[in-house]
Design a protein around this motif. Structure first.
Motif, PDB file in Angstrom:
ATOM      1  N   PHE A  43      -7.955  -5.063  -4.562  1.00 42.70           N
ATOM      2  CA  PHE A  43      -7.978  -5.290  -3.119  1.00 42.70           C
ATOM      3  C   PHE A  43      -8.332  -6.730  -2.762  1.00 42.70           C
ATOM      4  O   PHE A  43      -8.738  -7.532  -3.601  1.00 42.70           O
ATOM      5  CB  PHE A  43      -8.971  -4.336  -2.467  1.00 42.70           C
ATOM      6  CG  PHE A  43      -8.574  -2.901  -2.609  1.00 42.70           C
ATOM      7  CD1 PHE A  43      -7.936  -2.245  -1.587  1.00 42.70           C
ATOM      8  CD2 PHE A  43      -8.825  -2.204  -3.789  1.00 42.70           C
ATOM      9  CE1 PHE A  43      -7.558  -0.916  -1.718  1.00 42.70           C
ATOM     10  CE2 PHE A  43      -8.453  -0.883  -3.936  1.00 42.70           C
ATOM     11  CZ  PHE A  43      -7.822  -0.240  -2.888  1.00 42.70           C
ATOM     12  N   TYR A  71     -24.276   7.190  -2.624  1.00 37.50           N
ATOM     13  CA  TYR A  71     -24.556   5.948  -1.908  1.00 37.50           C
ATOM     14  C   TYR A  71     -25.239   6.194  -0.569  1.00 37.50           C
ATOM     15  O   TYR A  71     -25.844   5.299  -0.010  1.00 37.50           O
ATOM     16  CB  TYR A  71     -23.276   5.127  -1.665  1.00 37.50           C
ATOM     17  CG  TYR A  71     -22.484   4.830  -2.925  1.00 37.50           C
ATOM     18  CD1 TYR A  71     -23.100   4.868  -4.177  1.00 37.50           C
ATOM     19  CD2 TYR A  71     -21.140   4.503  -2.870  1.00 37.50           C
ATOM     20  CE1 TYR A  71     -22.387   4.622  -5.326  1.00 37.50           C
ATOM     21  CE2 TYR A  71     -20.414   4.252  -4.029  1.00 37.50           C
ATOM     22  CZ  TYR A  71     -21.047   4.323  -5.248  1.00 37.50           C
ATOM     23  OH  TYR A  71     -20.330   4.079  -6.395  1.00 37.50           O
ATOM     24  N   MET A  94      -4.552  -0.631  -8.183  1.00 36.30           N
ATOM     25  CA  MET A  94      -4.564  -1.638  -7.127  1.00 36.30           C
ATOM     26  C   MET A  94      -5.845  -2.455  -7.152  1.00 36.30           C
ATOM     27  O   MET A  94      -6.925  -1.943  -7.437  1.00 36.30           O
ATOM     28  CB  MET A  94      -4.443  -0.918  -5.782  1.00 36.30           C
ATOM     29  CG  MET A  94      -4.429  -1.848  -4.604  1.00 36.30           C
ATOM     30  SD  MET A  94      -3.708  -0.997  -3.189  1.00 36.30           S
ATOM     31  CE  MET A  94      -3.605  -2.334  -2.028  1.00 36.30           C
ATOM     32  N   THR A 127     -13.760   0.161   2.030  1.00 35.40           N
ATOM     33  CA  THR A 127     -13.190  -0.447   0.829  1.00 35.40           C
ATOM     34  C   THR A 127     -13.667   0.285  -0.424  1.00 35.40           C
ATOM     35  O   THR A 127     -12.953   0.337  -1.422  1.00 35.40           O
ATOM     36  CB  THR A 127     -13.593  -1.930   0.723  1.00 35.40           C
ATOM     37  OG1 THR A 127     -15.010  -2.020   0.815  1.00 35.40           O
ATOM     38  CG2 THR A 127     -12.968  -2.747   1.829  1.00 35.40           C
ATOM     39  N   ILE A 128     -14.884   0.843  -0.368  1.00 41.35           N
ATOM     40  CA  ILE A 128     -15.407   1.568  -1.532  1.00 41.35           C
ATOM     41  C   ILE A 128     -14.629   2.866  -1.716  1.00 41.35           C
ATOM     42  O   ILE A 128     -14.239   3.234  -2.828  1.00 41.35           O
ATOM     43  CB  ILE A 128     -16.908   1.863  -1.340  1.00 41.35           C
ATOM     44  CG1 ILE A 128     -17.696   0.567  -1.375  1.00 41.35           C
ATOM     45  CG2 ILE A 128     -17.421   2.840  -2.390  1.00 41.35           C
ATOM     46  CD1 ILE A 128     -17.778  -0.086  -2.728  1.00 41.35           C
ATOM     47  N   ASN A 138       0.989   2.865  -3.809  1.00 43.00           N
ATOM     48  CA  ASN A 138       0.052   3.849  -4.358  1.00 43.00           C
ATOM     49  C   ASN A 138      -0.357   4.868  -3.291  1.00 43.00           C
ATOM     50  O   ASN A 138      -1.404   5.479  -3.394  1.00 43.00           O
ATOM     51  CB  ASN A 138      -1.164   3.183  -5.010  1.00 43.00           C
ATOM     52  CG  ASN A 138      -2.012   2.423  -4.035  1.00 43.00           C
ATOM     53  OD1 ASN A 138      -1.607   2.194  -2.908  1.00 43.00           O
ATOM     54  ND2 ASN A 138      -3.205   2.055  -4.456  1.00 43.00           N
ATOM     55  N   ARG A 186     -11.080  -2.777 -13.855  1.00 44.54           N
ATOM     56  CA  ARG A 186     -11.095  -1.371 -13.445  1.00 44.54           C
ATOM     57  C   ARG A 186      -9.665  -0.868 -13.242  1.00 44.54           C
ATOM     58  O   ARG A 186      -9.325   0.247 -13.610  1.00 44.54           O
ATOM     59  CB  ARG A 186     -11.893  -1.250 -12.152  1.00 44.54           C
ATOM     60  CG  ARG A 186     -12.030   0.153 -11.632  1.00 44.54           C
ATOM     61  CD  ARG A 186     -12.974   0.207 -10.457  1.00 44.54           C
ATOM     62  NE  ARG A 186     -12.451  -0.512  -9.301  1.00 44.54           N
ATOM     63  CZ  ARG A 186     -13.178  -0.824  -8.228  1.00 44.54           C
ATOM     64  NH1 ARG A 186     -14.453  -0.503  -8.174  1.00 44.54           N
ATOM     65  NH2 ARG A 186     -12.644  -1.469  -7.219  1.00 44.54           N
ATOM     66  N   MET A 239      -1.564   4.709  -0.471  1.00 43.59           N
ATOM     67  CA  MET A 239      -2.869   4.498   0.151  1.00 43.59           C
ATOM     68  C   MET A 239      -2.855   4.981   1.601  1.00 43.59           C
ATOM     69  O   MET A 239      -3.865   5.406   2.129  1.00 43.59           O
ATOM     70  CB  MET A 239      -3.209   3.004   0.096  1.00 43.59           C
ATOM     71  CG  MET A 239      -4.633   2.696  -0.281  1.00 43.59           C
ATOM     72  SD  MET A 239      -5.133   3.660  -1.708  1.00 43.59           S
ATOM     73  CE  MET A 239      -6.841   3.283  -1.751  1.00 43.59           C
ATOM     74  N   ALA A 282      -8.028   4.582  -5.259  1.00 45.31           N
ATOM     75  CA  ALA A 282      -6.999   3.790  -5.910  1.00 45.31           C
ATOM     76  C   ALA A 282      -6.959   3.998  -7.419  1.00 45.31           C
ATOM     77  O   ALA A 282      -5.938   3.725  -8.042  1.00 45.31           O
ATOM     78  CB  ALA A 282      -7.188   2.304  -5.597  1.00 45.31           C
ATOM     79  N   ARG A 341       0.815  -1.217   0.000  1.00 44.20           N
ATOM     80  CA  ARG A 341       0.000   0.000   0.000  1.00 44.20           C
ATOM     81  C   ARG A 341       0.851   1.271   0.000  1.00 44.20           C
ATOM     82  O   ARG A 341       0.318   2.355  -0.183  1.00 44.20           O
ATOM     83  CB  ARG A 341      -0.977  -0.015   1.177  1.00 44.20           C
ATOM     84  CG  ARG A 341      -2.128  -1.019   0.965  1.00 44.20           C
ATOM     85  CD  ARG A 341      -2.842  -1.341   2.265  1.00 44.20           C
ATOM     86  NE  ARG A 341      -3.527  -0.210   2.827  1.00 44.20           N
ATOM     87  CZ  ARG A 341      -4.805   0.085   2.606  1.00 44.20           C
ATOM     88  NH1 ARG A 341      -5.529  -0.693   1.850  1.00 44.20           N
ATOM     89  NH2 ARG A 341      -5.359   1.143   3.154  1.00 44.20           N
ATOM     90  N   ASN A 385     -14.324  -5.120  -4.413  1.00 40.87           N
ATOM     91  CA  ASN A 385     -15.034  -3.909  -3.971  1.00 40.87           C
ATOM     92  C   ASN A 385     -15.535  -3.094  -5.153  1.00 40.87           C
ATOM     93  O   ASN A 385     -15.154  -1.944  -5.327  1.00 40.87           O
ATOM     94  CB  ASN A 385     -14.148  -3.063  -3.059  1.00 40.87           C
ATOM     95  CG  ASN A 385     -12.815  -2.721  -3.695  1.00 40.87           C
ATOM     96  OD1 ASN A 385     -12.530  -3.144  -4.809  1.00 40.87           O
ATOM     97  ND2 ASN A 385     -12.006  -1.941  -3.018  1.00 40.87           N
ATOM     98  N   PRO A 386     -16.419  -3.690  -5.969  1.00 42.77           N
ATOM     99  CA  PRO A 386     -16.971  -2.905  -7.079  1.00 42.77           C
ATOM    100  C   PRO A 386     -17.855  -1.797  -6.527  1.00 42.77           C
ATOM    101  O   PRO A 386     -18.394  -1.923  -5.434  1.00 42.77           O
ATOM    102  CB  PRO A 386     -17.805  -3.924  -7.848  1.00 42.77           C
ATOM    103  CG  PRO A 386     -18.183  -4.943  -6.836  1.00 42.77           C
ATOM    104  CD  PRO A 386     -17.038  -5.018  -5.875  1.00 42.77           C
ATOM    105  N   PHE A 387     -17.966  -0.712  -7.294  1.00 42.12           N
ATOM    106  CA  PHE A 387     -18.905   0.335  -6.900  1.00 42.12           C
ATOM    107  C   PHE A 387     -20.327  -0.151  -7.184  1.00 42.12           C
ATOM    108  O   PHE A 387     -20.533  -0.891  -8.142  1.00 42.12           O
ATOM    109  CB  PHE A 387     -18.660   1.603  -7.741  1.00 42.12           C
ATOM    110  CG  PHE A 387     -17.269   2.124  -7.657  1.00 42.12           C
ATOM    111  CD1 PHE A 387     -16.678   2.371  -6.431  1.00 42.12           C
ATOM    112  CD2 PHE A 387     -16.540   2.369  -8.811  1.00 42.12           C
ATOM    113  CE1 PHE A 387     -15.391   2.862  -6.360  1.00 42.12           C
ATOM    114  CE2 PHE A 387     -15.247   2.855  -8.742  1.00 42.12           C
ATOM    115  CZ  PHE A 387     -14.665   3.093  -7.521  1.00 42.12           C
TER     116      PHE A 387
END
Lengths: 266, 307
Positions: free
Chosen positions: A106, B198, A104, B175-176, A64, A175, A66, B182, A61, A110-112
């Motif tokens: 995960f 959301y 990255m 995570t979202i 990037n 993505r 994070m 990211a 992490r 964790n799709p939107f």
């Protein structure tokens, strides 16, 4: 501390894409990554292995930035992108720029909660890309690279949450690929998936290295052995050993590496 | 295990079961007491008020004669005040909630602000009336107008909107956020494309609940000097003559339904009490519809976005 194996030193003609130089990282006063130095080779898969809490995800992490999202974190040392030798941890580089070049995937998919199309297109949208035809081409290319195009091409407008776990993770890979990243970071991408989806993603990762540099953190030693070209073994925040994967797994130099890969701890 | 010991254990077990049963009964009784009181109140209100309801009642101004009185000025006033409240409270409350959740550094100052917002929600509403009388009526010169009333109620329910906005945002998994960051999104892009959409269901629910709280408020509006008897409507916002749109209505005097009720209840004639009950029925129905809408919206959004 680093016990670089001979293969890594010569590296068989592989070209370095990035180099970690004496990188330390701390949360508050707790140092989680301790003076790690290692190369990342271009268009190769580098795996980071080690027991839980050894700092491998934390190290990933850093790539990037994070950690910049949270308070009380501190980097020390460098991650230099080569060949331009640009330190991505430097405070005068915007983390957003770093994340646009290094993407990255995960641990948990964790799709939107948006459509399949919008999920893949999102990286382009934040860059302000407006041309519809270009976005459509890119989405198709990324989904194809992630091996998902045939399954979803008829329902690009459907919600990403309707996909199975394995499909969601491949969507997240698409993505991450849509923006043509220089390096893709994978943080235990198969730990939440069933064996069939896992095999699918492993296959996919191996085909991806034709044109992308990949760093993968994995809990699964067999996975590292199967897919990676280079492996780094981390323990208690330090990089104990780094080398070509076959060498590290068959002839580890360090006793701790040997204990770990033979299953004596971890 | 000896026989006598078995008997002892069994007796003890029975005693525990009785205690269990007793508590369940007491709990049920308490629940019924609360529910029945509420039902009795509503039934009584409906029995008195519903027969008085008619289109005429909605379309007439109050009058000296109970049977000719209506709540036209009151419901129009309520609607106008609610419109101002909504326009004032939605952007401020949502923005403050988003800021506190996504932008504010997690330090002592933020903690103090958070604590104060929660306390603000518990401040007696009449205090807001006093503050508004000094600030909006005299200092800003808004007068005893719809604008003053709407802003006062807006301030009153602002903490509700902030708190529910924050709760809705906190329900979004980290995570979202990380997924969006990211791929290179900026903070504002994350807020705009992910956080607000959301959490929209929860935010909307909070807004409706805050408005349904505001709709029944009486004390602060009496404090700022709402009229209790008013036989005209605010200036219409649109007219046939240039400039066609007018905001004069904001500065007009007004009354609202709870004040109309209060006025009628305080009269000696029982016919006016019937009018008050009928107004109460309408007010209650409006609140129920709003809360129902809030529940429905929450349900819809939960179904669409589940983590």
């Amino acid at each position: 501390m680093v016990n670089t194996t001979q293969e890594a030193a010569t590296a068989g003609g592989d070209e370095m894409r990035a180099e970690i130089r004496r990188l330390s990282f701390s949360y508050g006063d707790k140092t989680v990554v301790k003076s790690v130095s290692m190369p990342i080779y271009k268009d190769r898969i580098t795996a980071l292995i080690g027991p839980s809490g050894c700092g491998k995800t934390t190290l990933l992490r850093c790539f990037n930035r994070m950690h910049d999202l949270y308070n009380d974190t501190e980097y020390e040392g460098e991650i230099a992108l080569l060949p331009e030798n640009r330190n991505i941890l430097s405070s005068d580089i915007d983390p957003i720029e770093v994340r646009m070049r290094i993407s990255m995937v995960f641990q948990k998919p964790n799709p939107f909660p948006k459509s399949i199309f919008e999920n893949v297109a999102y990286g382009l949208r934040v860059r302000g890309v407006k041309r519809r035809s270009f976005i459509e081409e890119t989405v198709e290319r990324a989904l194809a690279q992630a091996g998902l195009w045939n399954e979803v091409k008829d329902r690009l407008g459907a919600s990403a949450l309707a996909l199975s776990g394995g499909q969601q993770q491949r969507l997240c890979i698409a993505r991450a690929l849509a923006t043509d990243p220089e390096i893709v970071l994978l943080d235990e991408p198969t730990s939440a998936l069933d064996p069939i989806s896992t095999a699918h993603i492993e296959e996919l990762v191996v085909t991806l290295k034709q044109n992308v540099t990949i760093v993968i953190v994995t809990h699964n030693l067999h996975q590292a052995a199967r897919i990676s070209d280079y492996t780094g073994f981390m323990y208690l925040g330090e990089l104990i050993e780094f080398g070509r994967t076959p060498g590290l797994f068959t002839k580890p130099k360090d006793a701790r590496t040997e204990s770990y890969i033979t299953g004596r701890f971890g | 295990m000896s026989r006598s010991e078995m008997v002892r254990i069994e007796r003890h077990l029975n005693r525990r079961k009785v205690a269990d049963f007793l508590f369940a009964m007491v709990g049920l009784l308490c629940l019924l007491f609360a529910l029945l009181t509420l039902l009795a109140l509503m039934y009584d209100l409906a029995r008195t008020g519903v027969p008085r309801l008619s289109l005429d009642f909605l379309a007439s101004f109050p009058s000296r004669f109970a049977d000719r009185s209506g709540i036209l000025s009151a419901w129009v006033g309520t609607l106008c005040v609610m419109a101002v409240t909504a326009v004032a409270v939605i952007p401020v409350g949502v923005a403050a909630g988003v800021y506190l959740e996504e932008y504010a550094p997690k330090n002592a100052l933020t903690a103090i602000i958070e604590l104060n917002i929660i306390n603000l929600a518990a401040i007696p509403s009449i205090t807001f009336g006093l503050m508004a009388l000094g600030l909006f009526v005299y200092e800003f010169g808004f007068g005893q107008s719809i604008l003053t009333a709407g802003l006062t109620l807006g301030l009153l329910v602002l903490p509700i909107v902030i708190v529910t906005t924050r709760e809705a945002i906190r329900a979004i998994p980290n995570t979202i956020r990380e997924a969006a960051y990211a791929v290179g999104a900026s903070k504002w892009q994350v807020v705009q494309h992910h956080i607000v959409p959301y959490s929209a269901g929860g935010i909307l629910t909070g807004i409706i609940i805050s408005l349904s709280r505001a709709i029944g408020e009486t004390a602060p509006l009496i404090t700022i000097g709402a009229l209790t008897f008013i036989a005209f409507l605010p200036t219409p916002p649109v007219s046939g003559d240039a400039p066609y749109v007018s905001f004069q209505w904001l500065m007009d005097p007004f009354t609202v339904m709870p004040i109309q009720m209060f006025n009628w209840v305080s009269r000696p004639q029982p016919e006016f009490h019937v009018n008050a009950a009928a107004t109460g029925v309408i007010l209650l129905a409006m609140t129920l519809v709003m809360n129902g809408a809030a529940i429905y919206i929450r349900y819809r959004f939960r179904k669409r976005v589940k983590w």
